[in-house]
Write an enzyme that holds these catalytic residues in place. Structure first.
Site, PDB file in Angstrom:
ATOM      1  N   GLU A  40    -113.790  97.876 -56.898  1.00  0.00           N
ATOM      2  CA  GLU A  40    -112.450  98.367 -56.624  1.00  0.00           C
ATOM      3  C   GLU A  40    -111.593  97.204 -56.111  1.00  0.00           C
ATOM      4  OE1 GLU A  40    -110.689 101.875 -53.679  1.00  0.00           O
ATOM      5  OE2 GLU A  40    -112.546 100.845 -53.137  1.00  0.00           O
ATOM      6  N   LYS A 112    -107.916 106.490 -59.377  1.00  0.00           N
ATOM      7  CA  LYS A 112    -108.693 107.085 -58.297  1.00  0.00           C
ATOM      8  C   LYS A 112    -108.152 108.454 -57.904  1.00  0.00           C
ATOM      9  CE  LYS A 112    -110.555 105.747 -53.735  1.00  0.00           C
ATOM     10  NZ  LYS A 112    -110.433 104.734 -52.665  1.00  0.00           N
ATOM     11  N   CYS A 150    -115.194 104.265 -55.109  1.00  0.00           N
ATOM     12  CA  CYS A 150    -115.401 104.216 -53.665  1.00  0.00           C
ATOM     13  C   CYS A 150    -115.518 105.607 -53.024  1.00  0.00           C
ATOM     14  CB  CYS A 150    -114.287 103.390 -53.027  1.00  0.00           C
ATOM     15  SG  CYS A 150    -114.681 102.730 -51.387  1.00  0.00           S
TER      16      CYS A 150
END
Length: 260
Positions: A40, A112, A150
């Site tokens: 990321e 995300k 994440c």
């Protein structure tokens, strides 16, 4: 298929970050990897997300995306990396994973879903969540890769949706914020997502001090096949569709589950 994990120490120097991605992609290719995953915010990273992130955001066909596509093409690998994507909102960008094929073509884009508003950090102040919660899976070399970023790793429903969409490998590209028990949680959650879905989890993480390091590849039984330490580095390991099928025969959870 052999895949590689590139553990970076990304900062605010975009060109230096791209140079590190180039070096590790070259090494991954020499090690026989067909796909290399980076963390990321691989192209631009700071300890805390702030207004500089939307300020540096670009469309995927901008200079950063073009550079990543060129790296993939030069080294003949598929490449997945986290970038800051322009959203049309000057105050908030997308936290995006971009996947490029060995020909430089865009294979997939994942924005995300679950933003990190935790541990006193407010990612959503400067980052927009994905407009859709649909899982993103792309095929390459006969293997299906599901994309997550994440904090997504803490949401088992996303991993299950990716598995239901056909993912064989979950690419969890991360900059896992350090803190109490956080390294242990990173490893445990990667193992849990692999075990409960009978697939591989490949976690490419940023190195300290911004993150915890310990990029790892977990097999469908939860065994850690390779794990990096704290320094920037790259490592390759094999994933096997036969191994997935074998584990799912032993534990036929997808046929046995009862919902609703």
């Amino acid at each position: 298929m052999r895949i590689a994990l590139g553990q970076l120490e990304s900062g605010t120097d975009i060109q230096a970050n791209l140079a590190a991605i180039e070096r590790f992609s070259a090494q991954a290719a020499r090690d026989g990897a067909q796909l290399v995953a980076f963390p990321e915010y691989a192209s631009y990273e700071k300890k805390v997300v702030d207004a500089s992130f939307p300020a540096v955001a670009e469309p995927l066909d901008g200079p950063v995306g073009t550079a990543l596509a060129g790296i993939a093409r030069r080294h003949g690998v598929a490449l997945v990396a986290g970038v800051v994507e322009a959203s049309g909102d000057p105050e908030r960008a997308y936290n995006t994973l971009a996947a490029f094929g060995p020909d430089g073509a865009l294979l997939a884009r994942y924005r995300k879903i679950h933003l990190f508003d935790a541990q006193g950090i407010g990612e959503s102040r400067f980052i927009k969540p994905a407009p859709s919660a649909e899982p993103v899976v792309f095929g390459f070399g006969g293997v299906n890769f599901g994309l997550m970023t994440c904090y997504d790793l803490r949401f088992p429903e996303l991993a299950r949706a990716l598995s239901d969409a056909g993912a064989d490998v979950l690419l969890a590209c991360s900059s896992w914020v350090p803190g109490e028990h956080k390294t242990r949680q990173w490893i445990a959650l990667a193992q849990a997502r692999a075990i409960e879905n009978g697939l591989y989890v490949a976690g490419a993480c940023q190195a300290p001090p911004v993150s915890v390091g310990h990029s790892l590849l977990v097999d469908p039984m939860g065994a850690v096949l390779t794990e990096l330490g704290l320094e920037p580095s790259v490592a390759a390991a094999d994933v096997s569709l036969e191994r997935i099928a074998e584990v799912r025969r032993q534990f036929p959870m997808f046929r046995q589950r009862r919902l609703g």
